[in-house]
Design an enzyme around this catalytic site. Structure first.
Site, PDB file in Angstrom:
ATOM      1  N   GLY A 144       0.810  -1.209   0.000  1.00 44.39           N
ATOM      2  CA  GLY A 144       0.000   0.000   0.000  1.00 44.39           C
ATOM      3  C   GLY A 144       0.846   1.262   0.000  1.00 44.39           C
ATOM      4  O   GLY A 144       0.521   2.245  -0.672  1.00 44.39           O
ATOM      5  N   THR A 145       1.933   1.236   0.736  1.00 42.02           N
ATOM      6  CA  THR A 145       2.800   2.417   0.805  1.00 42.02           C
ATOM      7  C   THR A 145       3.340   2.765  -0.579  1.00 42.02           C
ATOM      8  O   THR A 145       3.354   3.936  -0.973  1.00 42.02           O
ATOM      9  CB  THR A 145       3.965   2.152   1.786  1.00 42.02           C
ATOM     10  OG1 THR A 145       3.416   1.966   3.087  1.00 42.02           O
ATOM     11  CG2 THR A 145       4.932   3.318   1.807  1.00 42.02           C
TER      12      THR A 145
ATOM     13  N   ASN B 225      -8.072   3.769   9.062  1.00 40.69           N
ATOM     14  CA  ASN B 225      -7.589   2.498   9.612  1.00 40.69           C
ATOM     15  C   ASN B 225      -7.831   2.371  11.113  1.00 40.69           C
ATOM     16  O   ASN B 225      -7.994   1.263  11.620  1.00 40.69           O
ATOM     17  CB  ASN B 225      -6.093   2.326   9.301  1.00 40.69           C
ATOM     18  CG  ASN B 225      -5.280   3.549   9.642  1.00 40.69           C
ATOM     19  OD1 ASN B 225      -5.699   4.676   9.407  1.00 40.69           O
ATOM     20  ND2 ASN B 225      -4.108   3.341  10.208  1.00 40.69           N
TER      21      ASN B 225
ATOM     22  N   GLN C 143      -7.927   0.156   3.535  1.00 39.71           N
ATOM     23  CA  GLN C 143      -8.836  -0.418   4.533  1.00 39.71           C
ATOM     24  C   GLN C 143     -10.236  -0.681   3.988  1.00 39.71           C
ATOM     25  O   GLN C 143     -11.013  -1.384   4.610  1.00 39.71           O
ATOM     26  CB  GLN C 143      -8.944   0.499   5.758  1.00 39.71           C
ATOM     27  CG  GLN C 143      -7.670   0.612   6.575  1.00 39.71           C
ATOM     28  CD  GLN C 143      -7.251  -0.716   7.211  1.00 39.71           C
ATOM     29  OE1 GLN C 143      -8.049  -1.652   7.326  1.00 39.71           O
ATOM     30  NE2 GLN C 143      -5.988  -0.827   7.597  1.00 39.71           N
TER      31      GLN C 143
ATOM     32  N   SER D 187      -3.962  -2.983  -0.762  1.00 37.06           N
ATOM     33  CA  SER D 187      -2.867  -3.825  -0.281  1.00 37.06           C
ATOM     34  C   SER D 187      -3.376  -5.247  -0.061  1.00 37.06           C
ATOM     35  O   SER D 187      -4.452  -5.439   0.522  1.00 37.06           O
ATOM     36  CB  SER D 187      -2.333  -3.245   1.033  1.00 37.06           C
ATOM     37  OG  SER D 187      -1.343  -4.096   1.563  1.00 37.06           O
ATOM     38  N   GLY D 188      -2.588  -6.218  -0.505  1.00 35.82           N
ATOM     39  CA  GLY D 188      -3.031  -7.609  -0.452  1.00 35.82           C
ATOM     40  C   GLY D 188      -3.203  -8.159   0.948  1.00 35.82           C
ATOM     41  O   GLY D 188      -4.164  -8.883   1.227  1.00 35.82           O
TER      42      GLY D 188
ATOM     43  N   THR E  54      10.554  -7.171 -12.108  1.00 31.74           N
ATOM     44  CA  THR E  54       9.957  -8.465 -12.403  1.00 31.74           C
ATOM     45  C   THR E  54       8.739  -8.711 -11.516  1.00 31.74           C
ATOM     46  O   THR E  54       8.791  -8.443 -10.312  1.00 31.74           O
ATOM     47  CB  THR E  54      11.008  -9.582 -12.195  1.00 31.74           C
ATOM     48  OG1 THR E  54      12.110  -9.301 -13.052  1.00 31.74           O
ATOM     49  CG2 THR E  54      10.429 -10.953 -12.517  1.00 31.74           C
TER      50      THR E  54
ATOM     51  N   CYS F 222       2.552   4.466  23.652  1.00 27.25           N
ATOM     52  CA  CYS F 222       3.444   3.427  24.156  1.00 27.25           C
ATOM     53  C   CYS F 222       3.435   2.155  23.317  1.00 27.25           C
ATOM     54  O   CYS F 222       4.213   1.254  23.549  1.00 27.25           O
ATOM     55  CB  CYS F 222       3.096   3.082  25.592  1.00 27.25           C
ATOM     56  SG  CYS F 222       3.669   4.344  26.707  1.00 27.25           S
TER      57      CYS F 222
END
EC number: 2.8.1.7
Lengths: 441, 303
Positions: free
Chosen positions: A112-113, A191, A219, A239-240, A277, A365
């Site tokens: 996705g990025t 997300n 998402q 994104s897969g 490829t 955190c």
């Protein structure tokens, strides 16, 4: 068309019919890899599906032959490799069907990025005279950090705000658009909260000013019906690994006619739009995953939203001082984000982990960052709530029994941590004083 | 997921000494409280100490923590470590001691141990009547990190105490630089400055003289005699400590040296100053430990 219909007969074999020697090697490799890992909690209750999803067994089965026997390069000029181009084409058709798009409009990426980066850069390269971008404050870092970098390169960026429910103000968008706006880039669904943006309305306004429109739908794909044919979207990222395919494969939808300048430059794969490829096993997996998402979409959506609502309503009814973060009418069917006041998210997550329950938090955190979720902060949530926010995200594998388990353990976890907290029953007013000070900043 | 030690997890799942200590009408016993952290930062700790007035001994310690796994474990560890110590002994507990007790903390979580040490100081300063603002201002200095409100002095202290060498470490220990990041360059400058100061030998004549005396004693492979020790203490007090105190309207007089216990009389403004504990520990004890012997403990004698 059935997936393997056009392929050479040998390509129709399932992994279970693999040549015994290959299968033996496969098992040896699995055993070797497994020996390097910590023992897995195979019976965990996985409610972190917005982070990643389990690879569907049918997807594994579909991709396995392309990791073993059929390892050729689809660009090769011999049958061994060239045959794979047909399999890739079928997978492309499967994915296009999920999006309501044409297979020629699909560009495979690694994630996705990469899709977000490629779309933003392509839009700017195609319109070199325009120097303005519009996005939102709640985007994924794959968009936000690209925009921040572009600001250092002379572009101006408008970051649209969101309200307490995490929704955009379309008037603010309208006021920000100018003839200099090259691109509007927004997410389809958030997300963290699952809040869904009014994509078509955003796209209509972008078109009025001649701006390209990119949507990060990582998402949304597989959770909301999509039809790119009658859409205002010019480019769309997916994104897969969010839809039960493995990590390392994604795609970018690019509407036919949109001028696209490649991000990765090299060979002429993907019709010159993405060099490198092809990740054939990943592409096959994504195709199969898309086929299954389309098959299950309607039924899974209903089921997940029913389970999600039961989880949410019961937790709110049994645990005092908690609230849902985000718009509960316009959101994904699988996501709920609940803020548990007076306690901190990571402590909740680790307590859940003890019961084998996986969820996610927007607290500082839980990450390398020291700042809590930028999404929840942009929504203006009080610190009391946002540090203790937990996201539960379901998938079609989530069961009633798993939801029951979460409902059973959460009250005890919250009570235990609140008993430790100095802010619960804060007679000295330490918390109130702090919130008041912060509110005046 | 963070790589926590078994000890951290044990104290997170089964924390010891959680809760508050209520002030009771028990003769000879007082309760002290120290609060540090904030809801904005996502970490806050309220520490309660039950102190035996006559002996200054910590009879009980309890905590209330808003924070993550390591914040809760650090707080629990701290309370275990300080029970039974005198307040002066407890002041020597450092954040590193807390992290060591836990078998280590992830580097990015070291600020949780710093919070524990600061809460302990806050509680003891409160008990001794030193206003918290005065305590905070013992680290007077420019505000470096406006996101988390961290001063230059606090950054300097954590660099020195933990031998930090880069800005990322400073962020892990006190959060400074972990917000917008605009102060990271300033933190780099502070680190460089601290390192330079540490590397530069003292150049004033007196320091050279004292160093020579100590070196002579070490070279002869025998410890300082009592006479040498007292003479050195007197010199340090006369030439390094008293001028500073006199400038503030106070003074100090060496009363006695009993082994490693140095007894002094605080005079003038120092005798009545609410910051006298800070004066003893920071201005006098730290200086004598640095110049004469790291084992020295300074105590005030009632005039």
């Amino acid at each position: 068309m059935k997936p393997n219909e056009k392929l050479h007969p040998t390509f129709r074999r399932t992994p279970y019919r693999l040549h015994t020697s290959y299968y033996w090697y496969y098992l040896k490799i699995l055993a070797l890899v497994s020996s390097q890992l910590e023992p897995m909690q195979n019976n965990c209750i996985y409610l972190d599906n917005n982070a990643t999803t389990k690879v569907d067994p049918e997807v594994v089965e579909a991709m396995l032959p392309y990791l073993t026997e059929y390892y050729g390069n689809p660009s090769s000029m011999h049958t061994f490799g060239g045959q794979l181009a047909k399999a890739v084409k079928i997978a492309r058709e499967q994915l296009a069907a999920l999006l309501g798009a044409d297979e020629s409009e699909i560009v495979y990426t690694s994630c996705g990025t990469e899709g977000d980066n490629a779309a933003i850069r392509a839009a700017l390269l195609a319109q070199p005279d325009k120097r303005h971008i519009i996005t939102t404050q709640v985007e994924h870092p794959a968009v936000l950090n690209v925009c921040k970098q572009l600001e250092t390169q002379g572009y101006s960026v408008t970051y649209l705000s969101v309200n307490r429910q995490g929704q955009l103000d379309l008037n603010e968008l309208e006021a920000s658009l100018t003839g200099n706006t090259a691109l509007v880039t927004t997410m389809y669904a958030n997300n963290e909260t699952g809040v869904v943006f009014p994509i078509e309305q955003i796209g209509l306004r972008a078109k009025e000013y001649g701006a390209l429109f990119h949507v990060d739908a990582v998402q949304a794909v597989g959770k909301i019906p999509l039809n790119m044919k009658n859409s205002t979207v010019d480019m769309l990222t997916l994104s897969g690994h969010k839809i039960h395919a493995p990590k390392g494969i994604g795609a970018l939808y690019v509407r036919r006619g949109v001028r696209f300048r490649p991000f990765l430059i090299g060979g002429h794969q993907e019709r010159g739009r993405r060099a490198g490829t092809e990740n054939v096993p990943g592409i096959i997996a994504l195709g199969k995953a898309a086929e299954l998402e389309l098959l299950h979409l309607e039924e899974a959506t209903k089921r997940e939203s029913r389970l999600r609502d039961r989880l949410e309503k019961t937790l709110l009814a049994t645990i005092p001082d908690c609230e849902v973060n985000g718009d509960i009418t316009q959101r994904l069917p699988n996501t709920t984000n609940i803020g548990f006041k007076y306690i901190e998210g990571e402590a909740i997550l680790l307590s859940l982990n003890k019961y084998g329950i996986c969820a996610s938090s927007g607290s500082a955190c839980t990450s390398g960052s020291l700042e809590p979720s930028h999404v929840l902060r942009a929504m203006g949530l009080p610190y009391t709530t946002l540090h203790g926010s937990i996201r539960f995200s379901l998938c079609r594998y989530t069961t009633e029994a798993e939801i029951d388990r979460v409902i059973a353990v959460m009250p005890e976890i919250v009570e235990r941590l609140r008993a430790l907290s100095p802010f619960k029953n804060d007679e000295a007013g330490w918390l109130q004083a702090q919130e008041q000070t912060l509110a005046h900043r | 997921m963070w790589d926590y030690t078994d000890k951290v997890l044990e104290l997170f799942y089964n924390p010891k000494n959680q809760g508050a200590i209520e002030e009771a009408d028990e003769s000879g016993v007082k309760v002290a409280t120290g609060e540090v952290g904030s809801i904005a930062c996502g970490d806050a700790l309220r520490l309660h100490l039950k102190v035996e007035v006559a002996s200054d001994k910590i009879l009980d310690a309890r905590f209330q923590t808003f924070g993550c796994t390591s914040a809760i474990a650090s707080s629990s560890a701290l309370t275990e470590m300080i029970k039974g110590l005198t307040l002066d002994e407890a002041l020597n507990v450092s954040n590193k001691d807390i992290a060591d007790y836990l078998g280590g903390l992830p580097e990015a979580k070291m600020h949780c141990s710093v919070m524990g040490q600061e809460a302990l100081e806050a509680a003891i300063y409160n008990y001794r009547g030193i206003p918290l603002t005065a305590h905070d201002d013992d680290d007077e200095g420019a505000l470096i990190c406006s996101c988390f409100g961290i001063s230059e002095s606090k950054i300097r202290r954590v660099i020195l105490e933990n031998n930090l060498t880069d800005a990322e470490q400073v962020t892990n220990y006190v959060k400074a630089g972990g917000g917008c990041g605009s102060c990271l360059a300033n933190i780099d400058d502070i680190i460089k400055d601290v390192q330079q100061q540490a590397a530069t030998p003292a150049i004033d004549n007196y320091s050279v003289k004292v160093a020579t005396d100590i070196a002579t004693a070490k070279q002869s492979q025998r410890p300082l005699t009592n006479v040498q020790k007292i003479a050195l203490i007197q010199k340090v007090l006369d030439e390094e400590v008293r001028p500073v105190l006199i400038a503030d309207g106070g003074d100090v007089e060496l009363y006695d040296v009993d082994g490693d216990r140095v007894k002094v009389l605080l005079q003038g403004a120092c005798g009545s100053c609410s910051s006298s504990t800070a004066t003893l520990k920071i201005a006098i004890e730290a200086r004598l430990q640095d110049r004469v012997s790291k084992n020295l403990i300074v105590e005030a004698v009632e005039p």
